[in-house]
Design a protein around this motif. Structure first.
Motif, PDB file in Angstrom:
ATOM      1  N   LEU A 188       1.239   1.411   6.825  1.00  0.00           N
ATOM      2  CA  LEU A 188       2.084   0.364   6.296  1.00  0.00           C
ATOM      3  C   LEU A 188       1.707  -0.654   5.123  1.00  0.00           C
ATOM      4  O   LEU A 188       2.148  -0.748   3.930  1.00  0.00           O
ATOM      5  CB  LEU A 188       2.632  -0.345   7.337  1.00  0.00           C
ATOM      6  N   ALA A 189       0.394  -1.029   5.267  1.00  0.00           N
ATOM      7  CA  ALA A 189      -0.235  -1.672   3.882  1.00  0.00           C
ATOM      8  C   ALA A 189      -0.123  -0.973   2.521  1.00  0.00           C
ATOM      9  O   ALA A 189      -0.155  -1.374   1.867  1.00  0.00           O
ATOM     10  CB  ALA A 189      -1.662  -2.122   4.700  1.00  0.00           C
ATOM     11  N   GLY A 190      -0.420   0.398   3.009  1.00  0.00           N
ATOM     12  CA  GLY A 190      -0.651   1.358   1.695  1.00  0.00           C
ATOM     13  C   GLY A 190       0.833   1.469   0.970  1.00  0.00           C
ATOM     14  O   GLY A 190       0.925   1.213   0.083  1.00  0.00           O
ATOM     15  N   GLU A 191       1.724   1.315   1.884  1.00  0.00           N
ATOM     16  CA  GLU A 191       3.057   1.295   1.328  1.00  0.00           C
ATOM     17  C   GLU A 191       3.508   0.138   0.629  1.00  0.00           C
ATOM     18  O   GLU A 191       4.038  -0.015  -0.303  1.00  0.00           O
ATOM     19  CB  GLU A 191       4.303   1.698   2.536  1.00  0.00           C
ATOM     20  N   LEU A 192       3.054  -1.116   1.403  1.00  0.00           N
ATOM     21  CA  LEU A 192       3.431  -2.278   0.706  1.00  0.00           C
ATOM     22  C   LEU A 192       2.614  -2.446  -0.408  1.00  0.00           C
ATOM     23  O   LEU A 192       3.004  -3.037  -1.567  1.00  0.00           O
ATOM     24  CB  LEU A 192       2.849  -3.433   1.798  1.00  0.00           C
ATOM     25  N   ALA A 193       1.300  -2.107  -0.589  1.00  0.00           N
ATOM     26  CA  ALA A 193       0.537  -2.337  -1.743  1.00  0.00           C
ATOM     27  C   ALA A 193       1.182  -1.225  -2.974  1.00  0.00           C
ATOM     28  O   ALA A 193       0.847  -1.759  -4.080  1.00  0.00           O
ATOM     29  CB  ALA A 193      -1.158  -1.946  -1.544  1.00  0.00           C
ATOM     30  N   GLY A 194       1.554  -0.171  -2.674  1.00  0.00           N
ATOM     31  CA  GLY A 194       2.010   0.598  -3.486  1.00  0.00           C
ATOM     32  C   GLY A 194       1.079   1.544  -4.324  1.00  0.00           C
ATOM     33  O   GLY A 194      -0.003   1.410  -4.088  1.00  0.00           O
ATOM     34  N   ASP A 195       1.795   2.482  -5.014  1.00  0.00           N
ATOM     35  CA  ASP A 195       0.858   3.519  -5.811  1.00  0.00           C
ATOM     36  C   ASP A 195       0.118   2.615  -7.206  1.00  0.00           C
ATOM     37  O   ASP A 195       0.962   1.658  -7.596  1.00  0.00           O
ATOM     38  CB  ASP A 195       1.652   4.481  -6.320  1.00  0.00           C
TER      39      ASP A 195
END
Length: 132
Positions: free
Chosen positions: A50-57
């Motif tokens: 989820l943190a990866g989705e929040l941080a984005g690409d």
């Protein structure tokens, strides 16, 4: 701890779908199921996704610093999310693991995970205004 691709990504995707649909009860139920199935390890893995989705690409390599004015006055769950996402963007898994452990010890992990899911959904909606 490391991300288990067999479950973590699917669980995180399900949680995001439920959160985007506004079904907080289902989000909480999915988090509970993850914790029952895989314990703190599973909760950490899903939170990391989820943190990866929040941080984005396309995030450039850090180090990043947490710029959250008056963070010490924020609610526990908001402080936890800010620090967990900071750990993610700095690729600092030991700190992420410690934050999950602290939230468990404090009896606050469920609310922290729900806040992380809500923050992730809010960020995704802000990036794509036409999203549900």
């Amino acid at each position: 701890m490391t991300v288990d691709p067999d479950h973590a990504f699917e669980d995180a995707a399900l949680i995001l779908d439920q959160a985007l649909a506004g079904n907080g009860k289902a989000v909480a139920g999915t988090f509970d199921a993850v914790v029952k199935r895989e314990g703190a390890f599973g909760a950490y893995n899903v939170a990391w996704c989820l943190a990866g989705e929040l941080a984005g690409d396309g995030l450039r390599a850090g180090p990043w610093t947490l710029d959250y004015p008056e963070i010490d006055e924020a609610h526990y769950d908001a402080r936890w999310v800010a620090r967990f996402v900071s750990a993610y963007v700095n690729e600092d898994q030991p700190t992420g693991e410690a934050l999950v452990g602290a939230a468990i010890a404090d009896g606050r992990l469920p609310e922290c995970l729900l806040t992380l899911a809500g923050s992730t959904v809010a960020t995704l909606r802000r990036r794509s205004p036409g999203a549900p």
